[in-house]
Design a protein around this motif. Sequence first.
Motif, short mmCIF file in Angstrom:
data_model
loop_
_atom_site.label_atom_id
_atom_site.label_comp_id
_atom_site.label_asym_id
_atom_site.label_seq_id
_atom_site.Cartn_x
_atom_site.Cartn_y
_atom_site.Cartn_z
N VAL B 102 0.82 -1.21 0.00
CA VAL B 102 0.00 0.00 0.00
C VAL B 102 0.85 1.26 0.00
CG1 VAL B 102 -1.61 1.36 1.39
CG2 VAL B 102 -1.99 -1.08 1.09
N GLU B 105 2.67 2.13 -3.10
CA GLU B 105 1.86 2.75 -4.14
C GLU B 105 1.71 4.24 -3.87
OE1 GLU B 105 -1.43 0.49 -5.41
OE2 GLU B 105 -2.48 2.20 -6.31
N ASN B 173 8.31 -6.50 -8.72
CA ASN B 173 7.71 -6.07 -9.99
C ASN B 173 7.08 -4.69 -9.86
OD1 ASN B 173 7.66 -8.07 -12.36
ND2 ASN B 173 7.30 -9.40 -10.59
N PHE B 174 6.49 -4.45 -8.71
CA PHE B 174 5.83 -3.17 -8.48
C PHE B 174 6.87 -2.04 -8.47
CE2 PHE B 174 2.74 -0.79 -5.53
CZ PHE B 174 1.94 -0.42 -6.58
N SER B 177 8.01 -1.35 -11.82
CA SER B 177 7.03 -0.58 -12.62
C SER B 177 7.16 0.92 -12.36
CB SER B 177 5.60 -1.06 -12.32
OG SER B 177 5.11 -0.52 -11.10
N PRO C 93 -19.16 5.69 -7.20
CA PRO C 93 -19.32 4.76 -6.07
C PRO C 93 -18.12 4.88 -5.14
CG PRO C 93 -19.50 3.62 -8.19
CD PRO C 93 -19.13 5.02 -8.50
N SER C 94 -18.34 4.60 -3.86
CA SER C 94 -17.26 4.91 -2.93
C SER C 94 -16.30 3.76 -2.67
CB SER C 94 -17.84 5.37 -1.59
OG SER C 94 -18.23 4.26 -0.84
N GLY C 95 -16.75 2.52 -2.82
CA GLY C 95 -15.83 1.43 -2.50
C GLY C 95 -15.45 1.37 -1.05
N GLN C 103 -11.70 8.15 2.50
CA GLN C 103 -11.82 8.65 1.14
C GLN C 103 -11.89 10.17 1.11
OE1 GLN C 103 -15.04 6.68 -0.88
NE2 GLN C 103 -13.53 5.82 -2.25
N ARG C 112 -17.37 11.53 -2.36
CA ARG C 112 -17.46 10.77 -3.61
C ARG C 112 -18.82 10.83 -4.27
NH1 ARG C 112 -14.60 6.18 -6.20
NH2 ARG C 112 -13.14 7.73 -6.90
N SER D 94 -14.71 -0.26 -7.79
CA SER D 94 -13.49 -0.27 -6.98
C SER D 94 -13.20 1.03 -6.27
CB SER D 94 -12.30 -0.67 -7.82
OG SER D 94 -11.85 0.43 -8.56
N GLY D 95 -13.64 2.15 -6.81
CA GLY D 95 -13.27 3.41 -6.16
C GLY D 95 -11.78 3.70 -6.19
N ASN D 99 -5.55 -0.29 -11.82
CA ASN D 99 -4.42 -1.16 -11.55
C ASN D 99 -3.86 -0.97 -10.15
OD1 ASN D 99 -3.47 1.32 -12.00
ND2 ASN D 99 -2.19 0.79 -13.75
N SER D 100 -4.72 -0.61 -9.23
CA SER D 100 -4.28 -0.38 -7.86
C SER D 100 -4.08 -1.69 -7.11
CB SER D 100 -5.33 0.45 -7.12
OG SER D 100 -5.07 0.46 -5.74
N LEU D 101 -3.05 -1.73 -6.29
CA LEU D 101 -2.84 -2.91 -5.45
C LEU D 101 -3.36 -2.71 -4.04
CD1 LEU D 101 -0.26 -3.16 -7.62
CD2 LEU D 101 0.17 -5.09 -6.14
N VAL D 102 -3.68 -1.49 -3.71
CA VAL D 102 -4.11 -1.18 -2.35
C VAL D 102 -5.34 -1.99 -1.95
CG1 VAL D 102 -5.08 0.62 -0.88
CG2 VAL D 102 -3.13 1.14 -2.34
N GLN D 103 -6.34 -1.91 -2.80
CA GLN D 103 -7.59 -2.57 -2.47
C GLN D 103 -7.40 -4.08 -2.35
OE1 GLN D 103 -10.68 -1.41 -5.23
NE2 GLN D 103 -11.72 -0.50 -3.49
N GLU D 105 -4.91 -5.62 -1.32
CA GLU D 105 -4.32 -5.96 -0.03
C GLU D 105 -5.38 -5.94 1.06
OE1 GLU D 105 -0.54 -4.32 0.70
OE2 GLU D 105 -0.65 -4.57 2.86
N ARG D 167 3.63 -3.96 -13.57
CA ARG D 167 2.56 -3.78 -12.59
C ARG D 167 1.58 -4.96 -12.65
NH1 ARG D 167 -0.17 1.12 -9.76
NH2 ARG D 167 1.84 2.10 -10.12
#
Lengths: 308, 308, 308, 308
Positions: B102, B105, B173-174, B177, C93-95, C103, C112, D94-95, D99-103, D105, D167
């Motif tokens: 996290v 990113e 990999n991240f 990138s 949408p907020s997710g 957020q 959002r 997804s909000g 290509n986010s990895l945060v969510q 995780e 990524r």
Amino acid sequence: MTASPDYQAILETIAAKVRPLAAQGRVADYIPELAKVPADKFAMAVHTLDGRRFAVGDADERFSIQSISKLFTLLMALRMKKETLWQRVGREPSGNPFNSLVQLEHEQGIPRNPFINAGALVITDVLCRHFVQADRAVLEFLRRLSGATDLNFDSAVAESEAEHGYRNAAMANFIKSFGNLDSPVDTVLQSYFRQCAVRMSCQELATAGLLLANHGTVPASGEALLTPSEAKRINAILLTCGTYDAAGDFAFRVGLPAKSGVGGGILAILPGELAVAVWSPALDENGNSLAGAMALEHFTTLTGRSVF
Amino acid sequence: MTASPDYQAILETIAAKVRPLAAQGRVADYIPELAKVPADKFAMAVHTLDGRRFAVGDADERFSIQSISKLFTLLMALRMKKETLWQRVGREPSGNPFNSLVQLEHEQGIPRNPFINAGALVITDVLCRHFVQADRAVLEFLRRLSGATDLNFDSAVAESEAEHGYRNAAMANFIKSFGNLDSPVDTVLQSYFRQCAVRMSCQELATAGLLLANHGTVPASGEALLTPSEAKRINAILLTCGTYDAAGDFAFRVGLPAKSGVGGGILAILPGELAVAVWSPALDENGNSLAGAMALEHFTTLTGRSVF
Amino acid sequence: MTASPDYQAILETIAAKVRPLAAQGRVADYIPELAKVPADKFAMAVHTLDGRRFAVGDADERFSIQSISKLFTLLMALRMKKETLWQRVGREPSGNPFNSLVQLEHEQGIPRNPFINAGALVITDVLCRHFVQADRAVLEFLRRLSGATDLNFDSAVAESEAEHGYRNAAMANFIKSFGNLDSPVDTVLQSYFRQCAVRMSCQELATAGLLLANHGTVPASGEALLTPSEAKRINAILLTCGTYDAAGDFAFRVGLPAKSGVGGGILAILPGELAVAVWSPALDENGNSLAGAMALEHFTTLTGRSVF
Amino acid sequence: MTASPDYQAILETIAAKVRPLAAQGRVADYIPELAKVPADKFAMAVHTLDGRRFAVGDADERFSIQSISKLFTLLMALRMKKETLWQRVGREPSGNPFNSLVQLEHEQGIPRNPFINAGALVITDVLCRHFVQADRAVLEFLRRLSGATDLNFDSAVAESEAEHGYRNAAMANFIKSFGNLDSPVDTVLQSYFRQCAVRMSCQELATAGLLLANHGTVPASGEALLTPSEAKRINAILLTCGTYDAAGDFAFRVGLPAKSGVGGGILAILPGELAVAVWSPALDENGNSLAGAMALEHFTTLTGRSVF
């Protein structure tokens, strides 16, 4: 403990080096009262455990201690609550700006440490439960530690903070929603804003800090306010959390436990030896005094003394 | 520097106190090779700058140093890159578990510090650009610091890590990138897994750590591998970032710069005096040796010595 | 538009199927007034554009509409501000759970969408700037749309929300700190809590919803409150954001634009045909009525009608 | 279903309006092959369920469908796995950027929906377990739906993606670390990159999309590939998740289920009536075709047709 060296020449060297840096920083301007302070003010004071005092610049001029108050409110709360205090606040660096709500949400209302605003609000809540007037109690404690019986709040600053303090109000309400605030939100906020608005000089701060250099005992009076273990632990939290999101960098550059405030002050401790206070109102992007941090970096470099 | 006290009795007291705690922890089991290590192993070694050595338990038995290797790869990279190293990796505590993506990113591929996995991968990349075989270079460096010329990798551990290392592969990999990895991902990962798989004993780790207690100079040889300022700075990073997401708590309880590994080892430094290594394979929830951390806490309490 | 089918038999089939499900949900209990509502209440009402009305269960019994009010305050604010409204609130949408502050921090005080609490507070602020008593204006609007001139607030609910509304207070202060709230925080909160505490029946909600089924024109009066394009857009936001963090799942299962509230009500729209309101107080883990959502899923399955 | 109107004039009006907008966007340039496509290309094709076809611009010219492939791989996986598919991938917006990895995780390796890259990798993994050559199977499926038996991969694009796909490699390894990928990481990535590199024209995409307009049955052959309920559900996911982090805005402006790709294509569905494909390579800041999205907005405004 060997006799302390003569720090006067070192302080003067440092003052000459760092004064010009203030032009690169920015005086806090989120409330008008802080923005009025001239950016070119500079002071530094070193008080040693063997009773010597060294100073340079406006070292007797008082300024708004702001977050440096968090160190002293932590001392007070720790004395009351001992180890149970850590059920309500953590002691880990935050990795986020000092007023972030994100972490508080992830951690369910337990602030990461007592030096981010959220943590200081919880600490203030502890004091509000114990004292009828927590802000007066803090003021008395600071007078006692500094020996300056005329210390006082700057009411204009406190009121201005209260008027613009929406983020702190957000934080206090958020903590309250998690059940980690006992007193009413407004009570805690008013006390918090007043504690932050105490005015002290570098000389007074250095004297007050000697307690932590002296393993918990006030040198002047011999009063043991903290056990050596408690004093050591507070120094540890200062080092890892005392300078906002820049604690790692500050430890790296300076290597002393320290607490900074947006009024431009920093109080640092060399355990077993001395306390040093510095003041320069222009801040870096992390909210720490730019010239002040550099002054402390020079101090540990020129003296070869740090905790590492 | 005054003559160091006789630590032997203290070590034995500590061993008796903390050995039973191992039952409350959990040996790392994410790879089978680490899971095989008996949970009741315990060792502690203290080496002082005035040349005395104290040890208790299995202090000559080697174990997988794992993340303790990150301290030594940082030393190597810092010697090559000096201050420019900090363009590629930060020095702030992470406030997140050691293998989180996290933060990476949010911070655009610049790891927060060299002791989270992401940061160690960038450090390994620095070594991979400089040495044909970075893993061999690290091994040679560790042999040199410890004086143990037969140190080696545990290939089974390294291969097992590589087979299960999807999260490290994700991280590498991240970072790639974001452009913060020069060498091919697989090259960096292979070297990283092998560095982590070096086996050392507490005695060997304590000897290797003396460099940092001695302000950058290897006591045995007199070689100045780091400047005093560099050594101080690495100690600072150890204190603020060396024990995963529990660095604040570790500083609070122990008060020494230290680096832990999931093999159950911890190496800690008391600048100007000594290095102390401890080993107990069962870990707490943060991935630090449970009995090991407690042993160090007792050590600083019983000796009254810490950086604070 | 062809003549609408006879929905009565379908509603009765649905009622029989879903009434038992209420036992699996949980009535909102964060304030005592909501917790008192019997979990076995159930009602469903379908009103069509060609003037037919079908109902089953306690369809004339009023309940606390809670967040369903957010749909109607959005209509009011959009009529005043037109496209400029979207400078102050998004439509994504907020997710994240509906009362998350995370957020809001990342997006600098621009919520959002208007259906998370933060967004509804900004919408309420718009109304507070325009009306001397925003809550009365909302009540009048709901009376006008539903034709029920005796609609009213449940003051006990509103006061109870205010007493326990620390998280909403946190959110409002936080938004204010970003400059996205014009009125005083307390003014906005009081209005918000009162709007949420309006009591309506399924029959009344279905009538009020016809406006959106009828492309912005109130069928009973012929008044064009929204343009067809505005009505379409509000339906779109309902579909993507109307059911908290479960909007994707709700669209997947039900396939109708809808707004839910923690009082157990859901109002859904089949554009060009009808509005359907359902009430069952026991909620699922996302805060949507458990039996109510299932009733709407059966409705679109049994009728073969949805927007997809 | 009434007879469809003559859309030709509308398409020509739209083309005239939106062609100039391409200058405000930016052709994807993260791989050289995509960057070569002229920014001024434009095409739009409408195919109706009653067998009429309308087109404007370069509607027979093929382009890289990129993420539009995610719609078709989802169809294939859903046919195999039915409802069990949703144990491995969610269906919530997804909000966060695609290509986010945060969510990933936070949600422990279960991607939020099948249209973010992480979700598409899991979908591809499903295909890789079922077909010896998943990429060929996808190609055959697209040939069958479009009737274009000479559809093919652009190998240069696929290889270029693979070379720069750090990524995606990070994401695949990360998902694997959570145990939500069965096949080897490289197998999944290779198949994924090839599926994205299929080239199709707007005419071919519109034909392929008719299946979803026609409730799951291929109009040309009468084959029921999906149940009406499955088709409805996929349309719902398209609407809430099909256009990256702008799905809310897209639903608001356009009001049709749609899937976009960074090649500049968008395929949209008006259930019960038609499929419409548009192509303009210059993208907006969310990665959707700028002129393409505007063309669809005009289409629903001018025809008065949308799902709302």
